[in-house]
Write a protein that holds these residues in place. Sequence first.
Motif, mmCIF file in Angstrom:
data_model
loop_
_atom_site.group_PDB
_atom_site.id
_atom_site.type_symbol
_atom_site.label_atom_id
_atom_site.label_comp_id
_atom_site.label_asym_id
_atom_site.label_seq_id
_atom_site.Cartn_x
_atom_site.Cartn_y
_atom_site.Cartn_z
ATOM 1 N N VAL A 136 -10.010 -1.674 2.313
ATOM 2 C CA VAL A 136 -10.100 -0.212 2.390
ATOM 3 C C VAL A 136 -9.933 0.206 3.851
ATOM 4 C CG1 VAL A 136 -11.630 1.764 2.025
ATOM 5 C CG2 VAL A 136 -11.573 -0.111 0.355
ATOM 6 N N ASN A 137 -9.057 1.179 4.080
ATOM 7 C CA ASN A 137 -8.783 1.593 5.460
ATOM 8 C C ASN A 137 -9.291 3.000 5.741
ATOM 9 O OD1 ASN A 137 -7.840 1.982 8.026
ATOM 10 N ND2 ASN A 137 -5.699 2.306 7.414
ATOM 11 N N ASN A 138 -10.615 3.113 5.789
ATOM 12 C CA ASN A 138 -11.178 4.410 6.173
ATOM 13 C C ASN A 138 -11.504 4.450 7.648
ATOM 14 O OD1 ASN A 138 -11.054 5.523 3.621
ATOM 15 N ND2 ASN A 138 -13.027 4.645 3.017
ATOM 16 N N ASP A 139 -11.839 3.286 8.191
ATOM 17 C CA ASP A 139 -12.327 3.231 9.563
ATOM 18 C C ASP A 139 -11.681 2.033 10.262
ATOM 19 O OD1 ASP A 139 -14.665 3.783 11.596
ATOM 20 O OD2 ASP A 139 -14.665 1.617 11.217
ATOM 21 N N ARG A 140 -11.126 2.261 11.453
ATOM 22 C CA ARG A 140 -10.348 1.197 12.113
ATOM 23 C C ARG A 140 -11.181 -0.043 12.424
ATOM 24 N NH1 ARG A 140 -5.223 2.834 13.875
ATOM 25 N NH2 ARG A 140 -4.955 5.085 13.931
ATOM 26 N N GLN A 141 -12.432 0.152 12.890
ATOM 27 C CA GLN A 141 -13.253 -1.013 13.244
ATOM 28 C C GLN A 141 -13.635 -1.817 12.002
ATOM 29 O OE1 GLN A 141 -13.850 -2.295 16.361
ATOM 30 N NE2 GLN A 141 -14.480 -4.009 15.051
ATOM 31 N N ALA A 200 -0.016 14.261 9.541
ATOM 32 C CA ALA A 200 -0.279 14.130 10.985
ATOM 33 C C ALA A 200 0.787 13.281 11.668
ATOM 34 C CB ALA A 200 -1.663 13.511 11.197
ATOM 35 N N ARG A 201 1.215 12.207 11.008
ATOM 36 C CA ARG A 201 2.160 11.291 11.659
ATOM 37 C C ARG A 201 3.604 11.779 11.571
ATOM 38 N NH1 ARG A 201 3.257 5.797 8.744
ATOM 39 N NH2 ARG A 201 4.190 7.368 7.410
ATOM 40 N N ASP A 202 4.002 12.261 10.396
ATOM 41 C CA ASP A 202 5.425 12.566 10.174
ATOM 42 C C ASP A 202 5.748 14.057 10.305
ATOM 43 O OD1 ASP A 202 5.578 9.887 9.657
ATOM 44 O OD2 ASP A 202 5.522 10.100 7.486
ATOM 45 N N GLY A 213 0.867 -1.178 0.000
ATOM 46 C CA GLY A 213 0.000 0.000 0.000
ATOM 47 C C GLY A 213 0.896 1.217 0.000
ATOM 48 N N GLY A 214 0.372 2.341 -0.380
ATOM 49 C CA GLY A 214 1.168 3.569 -0.410
ATOM 50 C C GLY A 214 1.476 4.077 0.985
ATOM 51 N N ILE A 215 2.213 5.170 1.027
ATOM 52 C CA ILE A 215 2.600 5.739 2.317
ATOM 53 C C ILE A 215 1.352 6.047 3.162
ATOM 54 C CG2 ILE A 215 2.767 8.109 1.328
ATOM 55 C CD1 ILE A 215 5.014 8.547 3.483
ATOM 56 N N ALA A 216 1.435 5.647 4.433
ATOM 57 C CA ALA A 216 0.384 5.908 5.419
ATOM 58 C C ALA A 216 -0.981 5.340 5.046
ATOM 59 C CB ALA A 216 0.281 7.410 5.700
ATOM 60 N N SER A 217 -0.984 4.309 4.207
ATOM 61 C CA SER A 217 -2.264 3.698 3.838
ATOM 62 C C SER A 217 -2.800 2.822 4.969
ATOM 63 C CB SER A 217 -2.092 2.862 2.565
ATOM 64 O OG SER A 217 -1.058 1.909 2.743
ATOM 65 N N GLY A 218 -1.875 2.251 5.766
ATOM 66 C CA GLY A 218 -2.316 1.405 6.877
ATOM 67 C C GLY A 218 -1.704 0.012 6.879
ATOM 68 N N LYS A 219 -0.560 -0.158 6.218
ATOM 69 C CA LYS A 219 0.088 -1.482 6.160
ATOM 70 C C LYS A 219 0.435 -1.992 7.565
ATOM 71 C CE LYS A 219 3.260 0.282 3.611
ATOM 72 N NZ LYS A 219 2.618 1.585 3.316
ATOM 73 N N THR A 220 1.038 -1.113 8.376
ATOM 74 C CA THR A 220 1.434 -1.530 9.730
ATOM 75 C C THR A 220 0.205 -1.894 10.547
ATOM 76 O OG1 THR A 220 3.282 0.001 9.550
ATOM 77 C CG2 THR A 220 2.787 -0.808 11.754
ATOM 78 N N THR A 221 -0.851 -1.109 10.365
ATOM 79 C CA THR A 221 -2.090 -1.368 11.110
ATOM 80 C C THR A 221 -2.644 -2.747 10.725
ATOM 81 O OG1 THR A 221 -2.477 1.019 10.990
ATOM 82 C CG2 THR A 221 -4.344 -0.340 11.666
ATOM 83 N N VAL A 222 -2.644 -3.057 9.435
ATOM 84 C CA VAL A 222 -3.132 -4.372 8.973
ATOM 85 C C VAL A 222 -2.191 -5.480 9.451
ATOM 86 C CG1 VAL A 222 -3.528 -5.797 6.920
ATOM 87 C CG2 VAL A 222 -4.358 -3.436 6.979
ATOM 88 N N GLU A 236 -3.195 13.406 4.377
ATOM 89 C CA GLU A 236 -3.544 13.898 5.720
ATOM 90 C C GLU A 236 -2.876 13.058 6.805
ATOM 91 O OE1 GLU A 236 -7.820 13.829 5.637
ATOM 92 O OE2 GLU A 236 -7.853 15.437 4.124
ATOM 93 N N ARG A 237 -2.881 11.732 6.645
ATOM 94 C CA ARG A 237 -2.285 10.872 7.682
ATOM 95 C C ARG A 237 -0.765 11.000 7.699
ATOM 96 N NH1 ARG A 237 -6.108 5.529 6.836
ATOM 97 N NH2 ARG A 237 -8.016 6.526 7.552
ATOM 98 N N THR A 238 -0.158 11.221 6.536
ATOM 99 C CA THR A 238 1.298 11.413 6.492
ATOM 100 C C THR A 238 1.675 12.702 7.217
ATOM 101 O OG1 THR A 238 1.416 10.266 4.379
ATOM 102 C CG2 THR A 238 3.318 11.594 4.966
#
Length: 201
Positions: free
Chosen positions: A173-178, A142-144, A8-17, A138-140
């Motif tokens: 799709v990673n729009n919502d964590r739940q 906020a995080r970096d 996935g691209g930067i800050a898409s949520g790979k680590t989260t998955v 936006e996530r990049t």
Amino acid sequence: MYVVGLTGGIASGKTTVADLIATKNINLVDADIVAREVVAIGSDGLAQISTHFGPEILLDDGSLNRTLLREKIFSDDTNKQWLNNLLHPMIRAELLAQLAASRSIYTLLVVPLLVENNLTSLCDHVLVVDVEEQVQIERTIARDHVSEQQAKAILQSQASRQQRLADADSVVVNNDRQQLADDVDILHQKFLELAASAVAN
Ligand code: ATP
């Protein structure tokens, strides 16, 4: 061995998955970690880099001066090519060794630049984490703590969303964590079944 590639691209949520899948007794092989291992202190990779660029490419503690190396390859395509020719086969071989050593029903291979570095051939199945580019930006930020311009430049340097999706066997799709956690549960079941049928055949 059944390999699910996660990209996935930067800050898409790979680590989260990857973190969600790691809780399910599935082994992870992480290309970013392997890329660091092949140039760690004492490695053959670091020795060759130091011979090629001279000892000034090392920091006082003997580790790689990544900032200087980045400058050298940024300003010189021949250096960049030399480094890629050295490291890509090493990384590929080490990824294969770690995958072969894994004993979980399937193994998750986390590779941010899977598409860019042509590593899809290592995978039986490719899972892409997908979000809108504006969300990535936006996530990049906020995080970096980078500017919008810097975040956009990183996105530009990576494969496009369309290129990545073209290589996907599954998309989450990673729009919502739940929702993501629920979808990963379903995907995990699917990967278990795919791995079992691959063994049976
Ligand atoms: P990179 O490749 O850039 O290291 P990544 O693809 O591994 O990133 P993560 O680190 O999982 O992405 O997520 C990027 C950022 O977005 C993190 O700060 C994370 O906490 C946040 N994030 C992940 N998923 C969501 C979500 N569904 N909603 C809000 N924020 C999220």
